[in-house]
Design a protein around this motif. Structure first.
Motif, mmCIF file in Angstrom:
data_model
loop_
_atom_site.group_PDB
_atom_site.id
_atom_site.type_symbol
_atom_site.label_atom_id
_atom_site.label_comp_id
_atom_site.label_asym_id
_atom_site.label_seq_id
_atom_site.Cartn_x
_atom_site.Cartn_y
_atom_site.Cartn_z
ATOM 1 N N ARG A 1 -6.824 87.404 15.709
ATOM 2 C CA ARG A 1 -6.546 85.983 15.930
ATOM 3 C C ARG A 1 -5.531 85.764 17.046
ATOM 4 O O ARG A 1 -5.564 84.759 17.733
ATOM 5 C CB ARG A 1 -6.070 85.321 14.644
ATOM 6 C CG ARG A 1 -7.152 85.241 13.596
ATOM 7 C CD ARG A 1 -6.821 84.220 12.530
ATOM 8 N NE ARG A 1 -7.812 84.227 11.483
ATOM 9 C CZ ARG A 1 -9.025 83.684 11.589
ATOM 10 N NH1 ARG A 1 -9.391 83.113 12.689
ATOM 11 N NH2 ARG A 1 -9.869 83.728 10.576
ATOM 12 N N ASP B 1 -7.462 85.955 20.255
ATOM 13 C CA ASP B 1 -8.228 84.715 20.358
ATOM 14 C C ASP B 1 -7.332 83.558 20.783
ATOM 15 O O ASP B 1 -7.714 82.730 21.607
ATOM 16 C CB ASP B 1 -8.899 84.370 19.023
ATOM 17 C CG ASP B 1 -10.108 85.240 18.721
ATOM 18 O OD1 ASP B 1 -10.465 86.091 19.573
ATOM 19 O OD2 ASP B 1 -10.684 85.066 17.643
ATOM 20 N N PRO C 1 -12.443 85.792 13.956
ATOM 21 C CA PRO C 1 -11.849 86.200 15.234
ATOM 22 C C PRO C 1 -12.929 86.700 16.185
ATOM 23 O O PRO C 1 -13.730 87.563 15.828
ATOM 24 C CB PRO C 1 -10.892 87.326 14.849
ATOM 25 C CG PRO C 1 -10.600 87.118 13.405
ATOM 26 C CD PRO C 1 -11.841 86.504 12.826
ATOM 27 N N PHE C 2 -12.951 86.166 17.378
ATOM 28 C CA PHE C 2 -13.959 86.532 18.377
ATOM 29 C C PHE C 2 -13.646 87.889 18.991
ATOM 30 O O PHE C 2 -14.526 88.710 19.198
ATOM 31 C CB PHE C 2 -14.023 85.447 19.455
ATOM 32 C CG PHE C 2 -14.995 85.716 20.545
ATOM 33 C CD1 PHE C 2 -16.348 85.802 20.278
ATOM 34 C CD2 PHE C 2 -14.565 85.890 21.852
ATOM 35 C CE1 PHE C 2 -17.263 86.041 21.293
ATOM 36 C CE2 PHE C 2 -15.460 86.134 22.864
ATOM 37 C CZ PHE C 2 -16.816 86.212 22.595
ATOM 38 N N LEU C 3 -12.361 88.140 19.256
ATOM 39 C CA LEU C 3 -11.949 89.384 19.888
ATOM 40 C C LEU C 3 -11.400 90.392 18.878
ATOM 41 O O LEU C 3 -10.801 91.387 19.249
ATOM 42 C CB LEU C 3 -10.896 89.108 20.963
ATOM 43 C CG LEU C 3 -11.379 88.230 22.110
ATOM 44 C CD1 LEU C 3 -10.226 87.860 23.024
ATOM 45 C CD2 LEU C 3 -12.478 88.929 22.901
ATOM 46 N N SER D 1 -2.191 76.870 20.349
ATOM 47 C CA SER D 1 -2.914 77.897 19.593
ATOM 48 C C SER D 1 -1.994 79.007 19.119
ATOM 49 O O SER D 1 -2.111 79.492 17.994
ATOM 50 C CB SER D 1 -4.017 78.508 20.448
ATOM 51 O OG SER D 1 -4.940 77.529 20.820
ATOM 52 N N GLU E 1 -7.563 81.199 24.008
ATOM 53 C CA GLU E 1 -7.574 79.746 23.870
ATOM 54 C C GLU E 1 -6.524 79.105 24.779
ATOM 55 O O GLU E 1 -6.766 78.077 25.395
ATOM 56 C CB GLU E 1 -7.313 79.368 22.408
ATOM 57 C CG GLU E 1 -8.077 78.141 21.977
ATOM 58 C CD GLU E 1 -7.903 77.879 20.493
ATOM 59 O OE1 GLU E 1 -7.453 76.762 20.178
ATOM 60 O OE2 GLU E 1 -8.214 78.759 19.674
ATOM 61 N N ILE F 1 -19.722 81.660 18.582
ATOM 62 C CA ILE F 1 -18.352 82.159 18.696
ATOM 63 C C ILE F 1 -17.341 81.238 18.024
ATOM 64 O O ILE F 1 -16.204 81.633 17.811
ATOM 65 C CB ILE F 1 -17.941 82.401 20.160
ATOM 66 C CG1 ILE F 1 -17.911 81.099 20.944
ATOM 67 C CG2 ILE F 1 -18.810 83.430 20.811
ATOM 68 C CD1 ILE F 1 -17.265 81.229 22.300
#
Length: 110
Positions: free
Chosen positions: A29, A32, A24-26, A97, A36, A19
């Motif tokens: 950004r 994400d 971008p995980f979801l 973030s 974070e 990950i």
């Protein structure tokens, strides 16, 4: 953090399926960055809770702190001012973030 907590994090990261590969995980950004922020807040909160528990336990065990001392204590104006500055730094850290995201002048249609 102690060595067991670090080992737990390493096990979680190793099992995460990459990950932290920069994508971008979801899918976004901004999402994400919000995750974070929440993780940073949770990490900061846990560190403080752990330190407070250790400190209060050590002081109570030594007989230098009654159980209700923390709740009853009043800070000096100088200490209050210092805490305000530290709070601003804390907020800047946990929202770092989001602050690092580029500003998109044209919002995308939903």
């Amino acid at each position: 953090m102690n060595t067991e907590e670090i080992a737990d994090l390493r096990r979680w990261f190793d099992a995460s399926g990459g990950i932290a590969d920069g994508r971008p995980f979801l899918g976004d950004r901004r999402l994400d960055a919000m995750v974070e922020v929440m993780l940073e807040m949770a990490a900061q909160l846990w560190v403080l809770r752990r330190r407070n528990t250790v400190l209060e336990s050590a002081l109570a065990a030594a007989g230098t702190l009654a159980a209700d001392t923390v709740e009853q204590h009043q800070l000096s104006p100088e200490a209050t001012a210092t805490l305000r500055t530290e709070r601003a730094d804390f907020v800047a850290t946990i929202f770092r973030s989001l602050a690092e995201l580029p500003i998109d002048p044209t919002p995308k249609e939903a």
